[in-house]
Design an enzyme around this catalytic site. Structure first.
Site, PDB file in Angstrom:
ATOM      1  N   LYS A  35     -13.441 -13.417  49.868  1.00  0.00           N
ATOM      2  CA  LYS A  35     -14.025 -14.204  50.788  1.00  0.00           C
ATOM      3  C   LYS A  35     -12.894 -15.074  51.690  1.00  0.00           C
ATOM      4  O   LYS A  35     -12.224 -15.923  51.293  1.00  0.00           O
ATOM      5  CB  LYS A  35     -14.920 -15.372  50.032  1.00  0.00           C
ATOM      6  N   LYS A  49     -16.550 -10.732  52.655  1.00  0.00           N
ATOM      7  CA  LYS A  49     -17.398 -11.739  53.517  1.00  0.00           C
ATOM      8  C   LYS A  49     -16.408 -12.399  54.367  1.00  0.00           C
ATOM      9  O   LYS A  49     -15.286 -12.993  53.797  1.00  0.00           O
ATOM     10  CB  LYS A  49     -18.231 -12.912  52.542  1.00  0.00           C
TER      11      LYS A  49
END
Ligand code: PBG
Length: 321
Positions: free
Chosen positions: A194, A247
């Protein structure tokens, strides 16, 4: 006779073109994010046209519509009425997300698969993803909270938990908290890779989770890095993650592809709020055609190696293609 390559033979006839298509979008692989709030009714998120914050009550007809369209998985985010230093509304048994889980399970049973985002930033007064010591998020002080939050979600009916906080060691702590409470069968979808991305802006609008001071660069990953980023995924795998996530999606397809090659675990990708709002804004201006732009962005994410995609577009597409 000319001798060059005649690639157009593969694509001139539409039947053959479709037959040779290597990647397809399958609605069984899509997950719709849903925002639950203590405020009554449904209100549109101004920076995410078409996305709403729902009270538990007003979410039920919405979720029913989702199921009718063949979308049977959601990732749930909670927006509490009160925030405090330690994000206590994140793990209270009558917190917004716990209430939403109980009500949706009661209404839809196992027809709707419930994934929850495990993090503190929507619940803390300072907007950071953990417990603050000085000017920093204290990694080890945060871990027990994450275990407690995940457990409270599963107690309330979550089918899968997805830690997004980016603390070191959280997957192991959560696995242990679930296992010692009899939830050995509940999978963990780890937000492993992330990035500290500017594409989360509209989400933070929706969830009121912009950090009150500083930024998240001390715990979320540095966007120029791929090798160090992959190490996060390997660590999560060692700690017991069942599915690994990258992500945002579109700006990081190279990382998704590398991860696909270096692990056998199922992979997810999150097409985040900024990716959604960019397309929506261009469509509103008449600069892009929505359906084909969305399909192309989604198919690219699957082509790079995702098994599952979290996307705000899940609900409004007739994508099987
Ligand atoms: C919570 C969380 C965030 C997102 C998912 N979980 C926000 C953040 O890290 O600031 C972003 C999702 C999106 O932009 O759609 N930590």
């Amino acid at each position: 006779m000319e001798t060059f390559y005649r690639g157009r033979r593969y694509r001139e006839n539409p039947i053959l073109r479709r037959a040779l298509q290597e990647t397809t979008i399958d609605r069984n692989k899509l997950i719709q994010p849903v925002f639950f709030t203590e405020a009554p009714g449904s209100t549109e998120v101004s920076s995410m046209p078409g996305m709403y914050r729902h009270s538990v009550e007003s979410s039920l007809p919405y979720l029913e519509r989702l199921l009718k369209k063949g979308i049977n998985k959601i990732i749930a985010f909670g927006i509490p009425a009160e925030k405090d230093e330690t994000g206590s509304a994140a793990f209270e048994s009558d917190g917004i997300i716990q209430k939403a889980l109980r009500e949706t399970k009661k209404r839809f049973g196992n027809d709707l698969y419930l994934i929850t985002d495990v993090c503190m930033c929507e619940y803390t007064s300072h907007g950071h993803c953990g417990i603050i010591r000085g000017n920093n998020v204290d990694n080890d002080a945060t871990l027990p909270y994450l275990g407690k939050i995940a457990l409270s979600h599963v107690d309330a009916g979550a089918d899968m938990v997805a830690p997004s906080d980016m603390m070191d060691g959280r997957v192991g702590i959560i696995r242990n908290a679930l296992d010692t409470n009899g939830y050995t069968g509940t999978p963990i979808l780890a937000y492993s890779i992330k990035f500290a991305s500017s594409f989360y802006g509209p989400f933070r609008d929706a969830a009121g989770s912009t950090p009150g001071f500083g930024d998240r660069k001390g715990y979320q990953l540095n966007p120029p890095n791929s090798r160090i980023s992959l190490l996060e995924a390997y660590a999560d795998m060692e700690e017991g993650a069942d599915i690994l996530m990258v992500k945002p999606a579109l700006p990081y397809l190279d990382i998704l592809k590398e991860l696909r090659i270096s692990t056998k675990l199922p992979l997810a990708a999150y097409q985040v709020s900024g990716e959604y709002s960019m397309i929506k804004a261009a469509v509103e201006k008449g600069w892009l055609e929505e359906k084909s732009a969305v399909r192309e962005s989604l198919v690219s994410i699957f082509r790079a190696g995702a098994d599952l995609v979290i996307t705000y577009f899940a609900e409004d597409l007739d994508y099987d293609q």
